[in-house]
Design a protein around this motif. Structure first.
Motif, PDB file in Angstrom:
ATOM      1  N   HIS A  99       0.728  -1.113   0.102  1.00 15.20           N
ATOM      2  CA  HIS A  99      -0.020   0.012  -0.096  1.00 15.20           C
ATOM      3  C   HIS A  99       0.950   1.266  -0.022  1.00 15.20           C
ATOM      4  N   ARG A 101      -0.553   4.269  -1.322  1.00 17.53           N
ATOM      5  CA  ARG A 101      -1.106   5.722  -1.171  1.00 17.53           C
ATOM      6  C   ARG A 101      -2.601   5.680  -1.111  1.00 17.53           C
ATOM      7  N   GLY A 102      -3.253   6.625  -0.650  1.00 17.34           N
ATOM      8  CA  GLY A 102      -4.753   6.613  -0.777  1.00 17.34           C
ATOM      9  C   GLY A 102      -5.375   5.645   0.478  1.00 17.34           C
ATOM     10  N   THR A 103      -6.516   5.270   0.168  1.00 13.50           N
ATOM     11  CA  THR A 103      -7.187   4.199   0.923  1.00 13.50           C
ATOM     12  C   THR A 103      -6.899   3.005   0.966  1.00 13.50           C
ATOM     13  N   SER A 106      -8.019   0.653  -1.873  1.00 14.23           N
ATOM     14  CA  SER A 106      -8.065   1.012  -3.225  1.00 14.23           C
ATOM     15  C   SER A 106      -7.053   0.283  -4.077  1.00 14.23           C
ATOM     16  N   SER A 108      -5.847   0.997  -6.949  1.00 16.81           N
ATOM     17  CA  SER A 108      -4.747   2.143  -7.508  1.00 16.81           C
ATOM     18  C   SER A 108      -3.818   2.394  -6.367  1.00 16.81           C
ATOM     19  N   GLY A 109      -4.182   2.355  -5.274  1.00 15.26           N
ATOM     20  CA  GLY A 109      -3.075   2.873  -4.154  1.00 15.26           C
ATOM     21  C   GLY A 109      -2.267   1.580  -3.663  1.00 15.26           C
ATOM     22  N   HIS A 110      -2.191   0.684  -4.429  1.00 12.24           N
ATOM     23  CA  HIS A 110      -1.425  -0.334  -4.170  1.00 12.24           C
ATOM     24  C   HIS A 110      -0.316  -0.814  -5.282  1.00 12.24           C
TER      25      HIS A 110
END
Length: 123
Positions: A99, A101-103, A106, A108-110
């Motif tokens: 992980h 960024r972001g929640t 998500s 896209s955050g990984h």
């Protein structure tokens, strides 16, 4: 760059258990939050579980809460997913990822996705 390799998947009957491992190489994972996702045939990849860098905070998808447990061994550079009371709906390829960024749930955050390990639960 960290490389992740998942293992521990297989065929199990409903009600059974499996323990997945995610071994990291190339870089230590201890500064990073980590997560497990899964993707069933014909479906989008979905969040399963998240663990923060020191293991003190975990989050789970509602569908696995109370049945799955995520843990980590920073000394061994490995993340685990203990899966109990498996049901056919848990059948999927399971992936671990970093992980960044972001929640926590998500896609896209990984990044640094492994190749996945197949879990098949028979009725």
């Amino acid at each position: 760059q960290v490389q992740l390799v998942e293992s521990g998947g297989g065929l199990v009957q409903a009600g059974g258990s499996l323990r997945l491992s995610c071994a990291a190489s190339g870089q230590i994972i201890s500064p990073n939050n980590m997560a497990w996702f899964r993707q069933a045939p014909g479906k989008e990849r979905e969040f399963v579980a998240h663990i923060n860098w020191n293991g003190e905070r975990t989050y789970y998808a509602d569908s696995v809460k109370g049945r799955f447990t995520i843990s980590r061994d920073n000394a061994g550079n490995t993340v685990y997913l203990q899966m109990n009371s498996l049901i056919p709906e848990d059948t999927a390829v399971y992936y671990c990822a970093v992980h960044w960024r972001g929640t926590y749930d998500s896609i896209s955050g990984h990044r640094n996705w492994g190749q996945g390990t197949q879990v098949t639960v028979s009725a």
